[in-house]
Write a protein that holds these residues in place. Structure first.
Motif, short mmCIF file in Angstrom:
data_model
loop_
_atom_site.label_atom_id
_atom_site.label_comp_id
_atom_site.label_asym_id
_atom_site.label_seq_id
_atom_site.Cartn_x
_atom_site.Cartn_y
_atom_site.Cartn_z
N PHE A 497 35.55 -99.72 25.44
CA PHE A 497 36.87 -99.99 25.54
C PHE A 497 37.40 -98.75 24.57
N ALA A 498 36.80 -98.42 23.55
CA ALA A 498 37.08 -97.31 22.70
C ALA A 498 37.21 -96.06 23.39
N SER A 499 36.08 -95.88 24.04
CA SER A 499 36.13 -94.75 24.91
C SER A 499 37.31 -94.42 26.11
N GLU A 500 37.47 -95.72 26.74
CA GLU A 500 38.52 -95.73 27.59
C GLU A 500 39.81 -95.51 27.02
N ALA A 501 40.26 -95.95 25.91
CA ALA A 501 41.35 -95.89 25.14
C ALA A 501 41.61 -94.43 24.66
N VAL A 502 40.46 -93.76 24.36
CA VAL A 502 40.65 -92.54 24.23
C VAL A 502 40.92 -91.62 25.32
N ASP A 503 40.43 -92.06 26.59
CA ASP A 503 40.70 -91.25 27.47
C ASP A 503 42.13 -91.33 28.05
N LYS A 504 42.61 -92.56 28.03
CA LYS A 504 43.87 -93.07 28.28
C LYS A 504 44.91 -92.15 27.54
N PHE A 505 44.48 -92.21 26.06
CA PHE A 505 45.45 -91.45 25.37
C PHE A 505 45.49 -90.03 25.61
N SER A 506 44.43 -89.42 25.76
CA SER A 506 44.26 -88.01 26.15
C SER A 506 45.02 -87.62 27.30
#
Lengths: 514, 688
Positions: A497-506
């Protein structure tokens, strides 16, 4: 969760500038010192700080000839070193308090030294140049004294100096914050920039910066010079800095800008000496310059810039000498383009236009500048109104770049641009999260330094995703010279989840999109 | 403890000559620490003062040997008792050095669980091993417990004789016969401290460029601080006294470094005079770390870019090693004479320190603060534990059976616990002192974490080339008793085939990620996709035996892992396998773990819970719970898998609750089983 009270940087704070080429003979050691804060420190203490610094610079060169001492960490103090120019060192000693978040990253502390030096150089040229011009060192000492004292006043919170600490981990000093504009506004800004250039006489070297509130809209300068001017503008030229009333907000300087609005230097006031009365000789460590008094330009002095009736910002007591001519319009030395430029500042509502005109081609001095100003008003007034109108419609307020659920900092090292969560939002993070992020940034700094040493041409990409003991996700991602730091306090349990959140943000927010 | 001690006046002794072996016994101070009347103490003291001599049995080396209590003997490990027992001769030479041969496992896994109370210590390796192998892939090295037994009633500890210590003035008085090759067979074994060019091309001097295999002892004695080569050494360690006298330097002759040592002292004192204490100086890639321990200053100058806390920890271990040899009582020498020269007391111990410093670059125990065990079957370890337990009942404080740096069995007196750092320092001391290998020895040693002020007595005897027994006692007269104990232990070990099992375990090696099972229902699963940047090719496996998969890493791109059990103070690391083949790659991974450990255990912000770290070399995962710590390195190309895996791991934890239950439910199938399962589910989910 809010943060604890400001971290005091009290009696243990020291700031000094010294020249290793001076005072080589016994008994003349004081001649090394170009600036020392606190100014009333006893000379033995000053000599002790310089002595330790010089000793460790010499010692570390035994093993590391190319990079001498950068940091001394002691139990109670942290010493940050910066070799500003060959053999000219700036040292900042910060006392550690019981509050464990007191000390910021060493790179952040060094950033303060770098900023003060690059701003100083922008106005006065290199320190070495000043010393060569006047070997006695009186001019350099005077200029450094007032400049650094005015600069340190920016860090005053109450009566304490507050240096960068762990709670500043989602800011990056010395970078530029950009305003993201819509297509229409961007086209308008572009045509304004062309008009500004046409205001200058043909073949004249001319550059411009356009700011809206505290954000940069456009620049024609290279990144380093832009960053210097932008940061100076934030300190003294934007509508917030020009007005004498309490400032509203600023990405980087909100905490300190409201704290010291007096025209008298608060640091000088704190030690009980009105600034106008201070002579640098009172703490001058060189015996042969006792009693000297200089008329000193103070670009960072508060309350010395006003908006004139014609919309141009004016300042007083800023005579600068270029060759044989005297200019009352401030001039700056832009290191990247290697040119002396006149600094003309025009302001309309929240729009600030900084026009830079080369001194080498403006043969008739102040008269020439007046002519350029007049030309600008004639050519660009309407466009300025239009641009201001467009930008004000798009302006999202101080929380425009807040992304719900995220606390972040995006950095683009190539263009020296950053974007971050608004300071007000960052303060909602817990102390534990900020501490963890600060520590992680310290690690990333180290990795970056290592990668740079190993192979300066190869940018190493890496990523760290860490679940801190308070369950917050602390994320750092370095990729192709861009850095993303992020704290997710309300993220779900999973790394995915955290990783996806970062990807989404990036994908959504990138510095280059600004 | 020390406050209860009473001190007997030490008998002044002559400085022993270089060999020291023909000297008459000197003196000692015996102090009572755990109960006992003053009369008893006096009696003990009298015993301690009594000369203690025995004749060597080994006729090939006829000489009278003395045991010198306290620090007199301290300066001469090489002078310990040499009493070889003919019975053991037969054992010697049977064990060859470990080869690369790795036999497939055949014996069934013993289903008995290992931990029940604090009376038992379970080998983390055992633990993980049980969990890690599917039932049809059970190794023959089964698992069991190492037990701690009751403390003997009358535990005594010895305080070193300070005057005697001060009287040892000649460097030649030492008898440490260092320079044994202690190349380890551990998971990071063989990693040489070499940074040849590579990432640090400017650093021209290779630390061990002369030889491919590391040899203990001091090198580059001709160098001093004026030498360019000396300045370019990657990692210096210095020990000096508070008056600036050099005590130890990793490189160069201490005497030639007096001026440099004075500079270090000046830096420390200068900051101290300002009411502060210097911890770290950073310059480029160099770090200078200072640790002050009373009158002894320790300094590390390193450009290895290890974290500050790791380097500081290494200095602490060096200090601990020094205490192991001298005890903290050496401080009193400095109280009496600030200019006291400590160098002679440590003369001949270069190999001990160089071996420890070498361990900083390969032995995870140096930063994990845990020890590792030799894989053995449950019954074998049970048998070993039982015999050691019998010995412990007869007044031995700790009985430790080790094979190189791996513990076979450990028994301690009740309430006495052996800190992993003490274990590391003790085994390093034994392994790096050549004299222990050639004869049975009885030597005073101090366990700094147990009691830094007092000496214990260590009876050390090698049972074969790599396996040795250490019996620790507080009684300076216990040599014959311990010798009898050893004979008893050795007989039992021989009868129960423990010795041969140990040898077989050494040959088999430890855990291999290739052994981790892959779900056979997914025959196309790729295990450890090769890494192009390491020149590896992709391999396809489907639950095939290790031999066929050699050189490709484990499932889900797993390359290596370390599992540390927190309450056992033990860790287990998988063996290195492809693509982590070369020493350089192994050392790089070692350092990456070191950084990961430091990052997760930050003093102010940590300890954190999970960390996922990806760069061009690896994907590293660290997961810390209250029970265990897992450090794992994966193929960087397996990023998505790892993220998913990490996610699953955490969900698992959430599902199963916390604490032991979580661990047992997650680990009972074994990390590899779970990883394979997760991998399969991932494949189905994302349709890679």
């Amino acid at each position: 969760m809010g943060l604890s009270s400001p971290v005091p940087v009290g009696e243990g704070f020291q700031f000094c500038v010294f020249d290793l080429r001076r005072g080589q003979h016994e008994g003349q050691e004081l001649d090394k010192i170009l600036f020392f804060f606190p100014i009333d420190s006893p000379l033995p203490l000053q000599l002790s700080v310089i002595g330790l610094s010089e000793g460790l610079i010499t010692f570390t060169r035994i093993f590391s000839p190319d990079a001498a001492c950068e940091v001394i960490e002691a139990e109670r103090h942290s010493h940050t070193f910066y070799q500003a120019e060959p053999d000219i060192w700036m040292i900042m000693v910060v006392e550690k308090t019981k509050d464990t978040d007191a000390i910021g990253r060493s790179d952040a502390l060094q950033g303060v030294l770098k900023e003060v030096h690059s701003l100083f150089t922008m106005f006065f040229g290199s320190i070495r140049g000043l010393l060569e011009k006047q070997p006695g060192g009186g001019t350099a000492r005077s200029l450094l004294y007032f400049f650094i004292m005015d600069y340190l006043a920016e860090f005053l919170v109450g009566k304490k100096l507050q240096m960068p600490c762990s709670r500043d981990c989602l800011r990056e000093r010395g970078t530029v914050q950009m305003l993201t504009t819509g297509r229409e506004a961007a086209i308008e800004v572009q045509s304004l920039v062309r008009l500004l250039e046409s205001s200058c006489v043909a073949n004249m070297s001319c550059h411009s910066l356009v700011l809206y509130h505290d954000l940069l809209v456009s620049t024609t300068l290279p990144p380093g010079d832009t960053a210097n001017l932008f940061n100076y503008a934030l300190l003294r030229l934007t509508p917030n800095a020009l007005s004498s009333v309490t400032s509203s907000w600023s990405y980087l300087r909100k905490s300190s800008s409201g704290a010291s609005q007096e025209s008298v230097n608060p640091i000088l006031a704190n030690i009980g000496v009105p600034s106008e009365e201070v002579s640098h000789s009172s703490r001058d460590t060189s015996p042969n310059r006792q009693g000297q008094r200089h008329h000193v330009a103070r670009p960072l002095q508060r309350g010395k810039w006003w908006r004139g009736e014609d919309g141009f910002a004016v300042t007083e007591n800023w005579g600068s000498e270029i060759g044989n001519r005297i200019f009352y319009t401030p001039t700056v030395w832009l290191q990247q383009i290697e040119e002396h430029m006149h600094l003309c500042v025009y302001q309309h509502k929240s729009l600030t236009i900084i026009l830079l005109i080369s001194t080498s081609l403006l043969v008739n001095g102040e008269q020439g500048i007046s002519f350029v100003k007049q030309l600008l008003l004639e050519n660009a007034s309407l466009k300025i109104l239009k641009v201001e109108e467009k930008l004000s419609k798009e302006w999202g307020g101080e929380n425009a770049y807040h992304v719900r659920g995220y606390r972040y900092l995006l950095l683009d090292n190539d263009s020296i641009v950053s974007r971050a969560s608004p300071p007000g939002k960052v303060t909602t993070l817990s102390k534990g999260s900020l501490m963890a992020m600060s520590k992680l940034r310290e690690e990333v700094d180290q990795e970056k330094r290592k990668a740079k040493r190993d192979d300066p041409d190869h940018e190493k990409d890496f990523e760290v995703c860490m679940r801190a003991k308070n369950n917050a996700w602390i994320v750092a991602r370095v990729s192709r010279g861009k850095e993303l730091y992020m704290v997710l306090e309300k993220a779900s349990e999973t790394l995915l989840f955290a990783s996806e959140a970062v990807d989404k943000f990036s994908n959504r927010f990138r510095p280059e999109a600004s | 403890m020390a406050s209860n001690l009473t001190e007997e006046p030490a008998v002044e002794a002559e400085v022993p000559p270089a060999s020291g072996r023909e000297q008459t016994p000197k003196t000692s101070v015996v102090e009572q620490t755990h109960g006992g009347s003053s009369e008893a103490m006096e009696a003990e003291a009298a015993n301690g003062l009594k000369p203690f001599t025995l004749e060597k049995i080994d006729t090939s080396n006829v000489e009278n040997v003395t045991v010198e209590d306290g620090l007199k003997a301290r300066g001469s490990v090489g002078d310990e008792i040499h009493a070889e027992d003919a019975e053991i001769e037969g054992i010697r030479g049977k064990n060859g050095s470990p080869s690369e041969c790795r036999e497939p496992c055949s014996e069934p896994l013993n289903s008995e669980e290992f931990h029940d109370t604090n009376q038992e210590i379970i080998s983390a390796e055992d633990h993980l091993k049980t969990l890690s192998f599917a039932e049809n892939q059970v190794p023959d090295n089964k698992l069991d417990a190492i037990s701690i037994e009751n403390e003997p009633e009358n535990v005594r500890e010895l305080e070193p004789d300070i005057d005697a210590m001060a009287s040892v003035a000649s460097p030649s008085s030492n008898g440490y016969a260092g320079s044994s090759s202690t190349k380890s067979d551990g998971s990071f074994s063989g990693i040489e401290e070499i940074d040849r060019g590579g990432t640090e091309p400017d650093n021209g001097v290779d630390e061990f460029s002369e030889s491919a295999s590391w040899v203990a002892g001091k090198r580059h004695l001709n160098e001093d601080d004026a030498s360019i080569s000396w300045r370019k050494r990657k990692k210096h360690f210095f020990v000096l006294s508070h008056s600036g006298k050099p005590i130890y330097s990793r490189y160069g002759d201490e005497h030639k470094l007096a001026g440099f040592s004075a500079t270090l002292q000046a830096i420390i004192s200068f900051v101290e005079n300002g009411g502060d204490r210097v911890k770290l100086v950073r310059a480029g890639k160099h770090q200078v770390i200072f640790v002050v321990k009373g009158p002894i200053y320790l300094v590390c100058i390193s450009c290895t870019e290890e974290p500050y806390v790791a380097l500081r920890g290494q200095l602490e271990l060096i200090y601990g090693q020094m205490l192991l040899i001298l005890t903290k009582a050496v401080n009193r020498c400095f109280e009496k004479n600030p200019k006291f020269d400590m160098t002679p007391l440590l003369g001949g111990t270069e190999a001990v320190f160089s071996s420890l410093i070498h361990a900083f670059s390969w032995n995870p125990a140096t930063f994990l603060h845990a020890y590792t065990c030799l894989p053995l079957s449950y019954s074998t370890r049970q048998a070993t534990g039982a015999i050691l337990q019998d010995v412990a009942d007869s007044g031995v404080l700790f009985a430790i059976l080790m094979c190189k740096h791996k513990v076979i069995s450990l028994v301690g007196a009740q309430k006495a616990s052996l800190h992993p750092d003490d274990m590391l320092l003790l085994s390093n001391f034994v392994l790096s002192s050549e004299s222990f290998r050639t004869s049975e020895s009885f030597s005073p040693i101090c366990l700094p974490r147990y009691n830094p002020m007092a000496f214990l007595y260590a009876y050390v005897h090698y049972l074969d080339v790599e396996m040795y027994l250490i019996l620790l006692t507080t009684n300076s007269d216990a040599f014959y008793h311990l010798k009898d104990c050893r004979i008893q232990i050795e007989m039992v070990l021989l009868k129960s085939n423990v010795l041969s099992e140990v040898q077989r375990s050494m040959l088999d090696g430890g855990l291999h990620v290739e052994d981790l099972p892959v779900d056979p229902s997914h025959p196309t699963l790729r295990s450890g996709s090769g890494s192009p940047h390491l020149g590896m090719q992709d391999h396809v496996i489907a639950g095939s035996p290790r031999q066929e998969n050699a050189g490709i890493g484990g499932p889900a791109g797993l390359w290596h892992f370390i599992y540390r059990s927190i309450y056992l103070d033990q860790y287990v690391a998988s063996e290195f396998s492809s693509p982590i083949n070369s020493c350089k790659q192994q050392k790089r991974l070692y350092r990456a773990y070191q950084r990961l450990y430091a990052s997760m255990h930050d003093k102010e912000a940590g300890p954190h819970k999970t960390q996922f770290r990806k760069d061009e070399d690896y994907v590293l995962l660290c997961w810390i719970t209250q029970d265990f710590e897992l450090y794992a390195a994966f193929d960087p190309l397996a990023e998505k898998v790892m993220k998913w895996l990490g996610c699953e791991v955490l969900e698992w934890k959430q599902d199963r609750g916390s604490g032991v239950e979580t661990r047992s439910s997650f680990w009972s199938g074994g990390v590899p089983v779970q990883a394979a399962e997760l991998w399969s589910r991932f494949m189905l989910t994302v349709k890679v």
